[in-house]
Design a protein around this motif. Structure first.
Motif, PDB file in Angstrom:
ATOM      1  N   ASP A  33       0.851  -1.192   0.000  1.00 56.30           N
ATOM      2  CA  ASP A  33       0.000   0.000   0.000  1.00 56.30           C
ATOM      3  C   ASP A  33       0.884   1.238   0.000  1.00 56.30           C
ATOM      4  O   ASP A  33       1.916   1.283   0.689  1.00 56.30           O
ATOM      5  CB  ASP A  33      -0.906   0.032   1.234  1.00 56.30           C
ATOM      6  N   THR A  34       0.485   2.241  -0.765  1.00 59.31           N
ATOM      7  CA  THR A  34       1.288   3.462  -0.862  1.00 59.31           C
ATOM      8  C   THR A  34       0.581   4.631  -0.190  1.00 59.31           C
ATOM      9  O   THR A  34      -0.631   4.629  -0.006  1.00 59.31           O
ATOM     10  CB  THR A  34       1.584   3.818  -2.328  1.00 59.31           C
ATOM     11  N   SER A  35       1.396   5.616   0.139  1.00 64.35           N
ATOM     12  CA  SER A  35       0.894   6.820   0.771  1.00 64.35           C
ATOM     13  C   SER A  35       1.832   7.967   0.419  1.00 64.35           C
ATOM     14  O   SER A  35       2.932   7.756  -0.081  1.00 64.35           O
ATOM     15  CB  SER A  35       0.842   6.633   2.288  1.00 64.35           C
ATOM     16  N   HIS A  36       1.386   9.159   0.688  1.00 57.68           N
ATOM     17  CA  HIS A  36       2.219  10.342   0.462  1.00 57.68           C
ATOM     18  C   HIS A  36       2.028  11.299   1.623  1.00 57.68           C
ATOM     19  O   HIS A  36       0.909  11.560   2.052  1.00 57.68           O
ATOM     20  CB  HIS A  36       1.843  11.051  -0.836  1.00 57.68           C
ATOM     21  N   HIS A  37       3.131  11.805   2.152  1.00 58.48           N
ATOM     22  CA  HIS A  37       3.085  12.817   3.206  1.00 58.48           C
ATOM     23  C   HIS A  37       3.592  14.128   2.606  1.00 58.48           C
ATOM     24  O   HIS A  37       4.612  14.140   1.918  1.00 58.48           O
ATOM     25  CB  HIS A  37       3.962  12.400   4.387  1.00 58.48           C
ATOM     26  N   ALA A  42       9.411  12.405  -1.647  1.00 57.41           N
ATOM     27  CA  ALA A  42       9.000  11.349  -2.566  1.00 57.41           C
ATOM     28  C   ALA A  42       7.552  11.576  -2.988  1.00 57.41           C
ATOM     29  O   ALA A  42       6.739  12.108  -2.233  1.00 57.41           O
ATOM     30  CB  ALA A  42       9.140   9.988  -1.897  1.00 57.41           C
ATOM     31  N   THR A  43       7.236  11.149  -4.214  1.00 54.75           N
ATOM     32  CA  THR A  43       5.848  11.277  -4.677  1.00 54.75           C
ATOM     33  C   THR A  43       4.948  10.335  -3.900  1.00 54.75           C
ATOM     34  O   THR A  43       3.814  10.668  -3.590  1.00 54.75           O
ATOM     35  CB  THR A  43       5.743  10.990  -6.182  1.00 54.75           C
ATOM     36  N   SER A  44       5.440   9.142  -3.588  1.00 57.24           N
ATOM     37  CA  SER A  44       4.710   8.205  -2.733  1.00 57.24           C
ATOM     38  C   SER A  44       5.688   7.158  -2.233  1.00 57.24           C
ATOM     39  O   SER A  44       6.772   6.986  -2.777  1.00 57.24           O
ATOM     40  CB  SER A  44       3.550   7.543  -3.475  1.00 57.24           C
ATOM     41  N   THR A  45       5.308   6.484  -1.190  1.00 55.73           N
ATOM     42  CA  THR A  45       6.138   5.412  -0.638  1.00 55.73           C
ATOM     43  C   THR A  45       5.207   4.324  -0.138  1.00 55.73           C
ATOM     44  O   THR A  45       4.044   4.570   0.144  1.00 55.73           O
ATOM     45  CB  THR A  45       7.064   5.937   0.468  1.00 55.73           C
ATOM     46  N   ASN A  46       5.732   3.108  -0.037  1.00 59.61           N
ATOM     47  CA  ASN A  46       4.867   2.029   0.429  1.00 59.61           C
ATOM     48  C   ASN A  46       5.167   1.700   1.888  1.00 59.61           C
ATOM     49  O   ASN A  46       6.173   2.131   2.454  1.00 59.61           O
ATOM     50  CB  ASN A  46       4.966   0.794  -0.467  1.00 59.61           C
TER      51      ASN A  46
END
Length: 82
Positions: A33-37, A42-46
């Protein structure tokens, strides 16, 4: 280092509580599952990367309490009281 007015056990209690929150969050998501803070570049991370990063940071800083515990022993030995 001690902070005035905060019992020594408090940081350990806070850490255990935060671990419980993290465990609850982790249990509801897959590793991919990915998310973004917004504060992260980073554009997104898992979740897999986040957990590995937390393991790395915990390992990096886990030596700090050991150094603190060892310090009084060094003082004790230096004073010839071993």
């Amino acid at each position: 280092m001690r902070v005035e007015g905060i019992p020594l056990a408090q940081p350990f209690k806070d850490y255990a509580q935060q671990c419980q929150v993290s465990d609850e969050i982790t249990a509801t998501h897959a590793l991919d599952d990915t998310s973004h803070h917004p504060d992260c570049n980073a554009t997104s991370t898992n979740l897999r990367w986040i957990l590995l990063h937390m393991i790395e940071e915990t390992a990096r800083h886990s030596g700090h309490p050991a150094a603190t515990r060892a310090h009084p022993l060094r003082v004790w030995r230096t004073a010839g009281m071993s």
